[in-house]
Design an enzyme around this catalytic site. Structure first.
Site, PDB file in Angstrom:
ATOM      1  N   PRO A  89      45.968  30.900  27.676  1.00  0.00           N
ATOM      2  CG  PRO A  89      45.311  30.933  25.464  1.00  0.00           C
ATOM      3  CD  PRO A  89      46.528  30.982  26.337  1.00  0.00           C
ATOM      4  CG  ASP A 168      35.763  47.564  42.507  1.00  0.00           C
ATOM      5  OD1 ASP A 168      36.971  47.380  42.355  1.00  0.00           O
ATOM      6  OD2 ASP A 168      35.160  48.592  42.156  1.00  0.00           O
TER       7      ASP A 168
END
Ligand code: 4FV
Length: 257
Positions: A89, A168
């Site tokens: 994180p 995409d």
């Protein structure tokens, strides 16, 4: 490109790597992915990979030596340089652009933390820390698989139709347009007919392209305006954006018109 995943849960990672385009690319040899069990790089008969944190506190920390041995073994087998990514994180946020950059690396190693994390001295062997988002998971395996999937899609030949990769969403910084397939009409919950937009049934490819651009720009403006500054819009899309902003400012569609 080669990808090595270092984890204490190899079967979890291997299971996911069986599926879909990535699974087919690995089976077909387009992608060379190896999953390494961190316990194979321990030196004690209990194959210990973690220990209590210095300074006290809850939980356990992954020991540095097994990780160093794993990296030495991978480097010996794959060659240098290794792009060693630690999933955490505290890392730099993963983006499509960064995934495209990583897909050009020769050898990527995905280091999966567990428990409270890995011993900080491992960072000496880490190229970059990667975060998939501001939330805490129980391990780095799911983030590693996210990175692996989005990077693998950029490798030529992994996704059958390279066109779909090019289109995409995010590859040009825009959200994707809506998609529809058969049947033309389905019944909604309250019986109302839900039809495919007529333009998509028209066969007018130029109009369909324009409609998709309008939808993509409109969604991005409505849901992720933060993306627009960095989006690579073409002439049409810039016109459409100007129109939509003018409409929004005139209050079109929100009852002010
Ligand atoms: C994470 C994330 C993540 C933190 C402690 C694994 C966990 C545990 N990794 N993006 N968000 N990792 O939550 O990459 O060891």
């Amino acid at each position: 490109m080669t990808i090595d995943v270092v984890t204490i849960f190899p079967t979890m990672v291997e299971a996911v790597l069986q599926a879909g385009v990535v699974g087919r690319a690995i089976a077909g040899g387009t992608l060379d992915v190896k999953v390494r069990d961190l316990r194979d790089f321990t030196s004690d008969r209990h194959r210990v990979v973690d220990d209590v944190p210095y300074g006290g506190g809850p939980g356990m920390v992954l020991k540095p030596e097994p990780i160093f041995r794993a990296l030495d073994a991978i480097e010996a087998e794959r060659g240098a340089p290794l792009t060693v990514l630690l999933l955490s994180p505290q890392g730099r946020r993963l983006t499509q652009a960064w995934a495209e950059e990583l897909s050009r690396a020769a050898h990527v190693v995905l280091l999966c933390g567990r428990y409270e994390g890995v011993d900080e001295r491992v960072s000496a062997r880490v190229t970059e820390e990667v975060s998939i988002g501001d939330y805490v998971l129980s391990g780095g395996e799911l983030p590693a698989l996210v990175v692996l999937d989005t990077v693998a899609r950029q490798v030529p030949g992994v996704v059958g139709d390279d066109q779909s990769v090019a289109e995409d969403s995010f590859s040009r910084g825009l959200l994707d347009h809506p998609h529809y397939t058969r049947p033309v009409e389905v019944e909604g919950r309250d019986g109302t007919p839900l039809r495919v937009p007529e333009v998509l049934l028209s066969g007018h490819h130029a109009e369909i392209r324009r409609w998709r651009k309008r939808e993509a720009v409109g969604r991005t403006l409505a849901r992720r305006p933060d993306l627009l500054a960095g989006a690579a819009l073409d002439e049409d899309e810039r016109d459409i954006l100007r129109e939509l902003v003018a409409e929004r400012d005139r209050g079109v569609g929100d009852g002010r018109d």
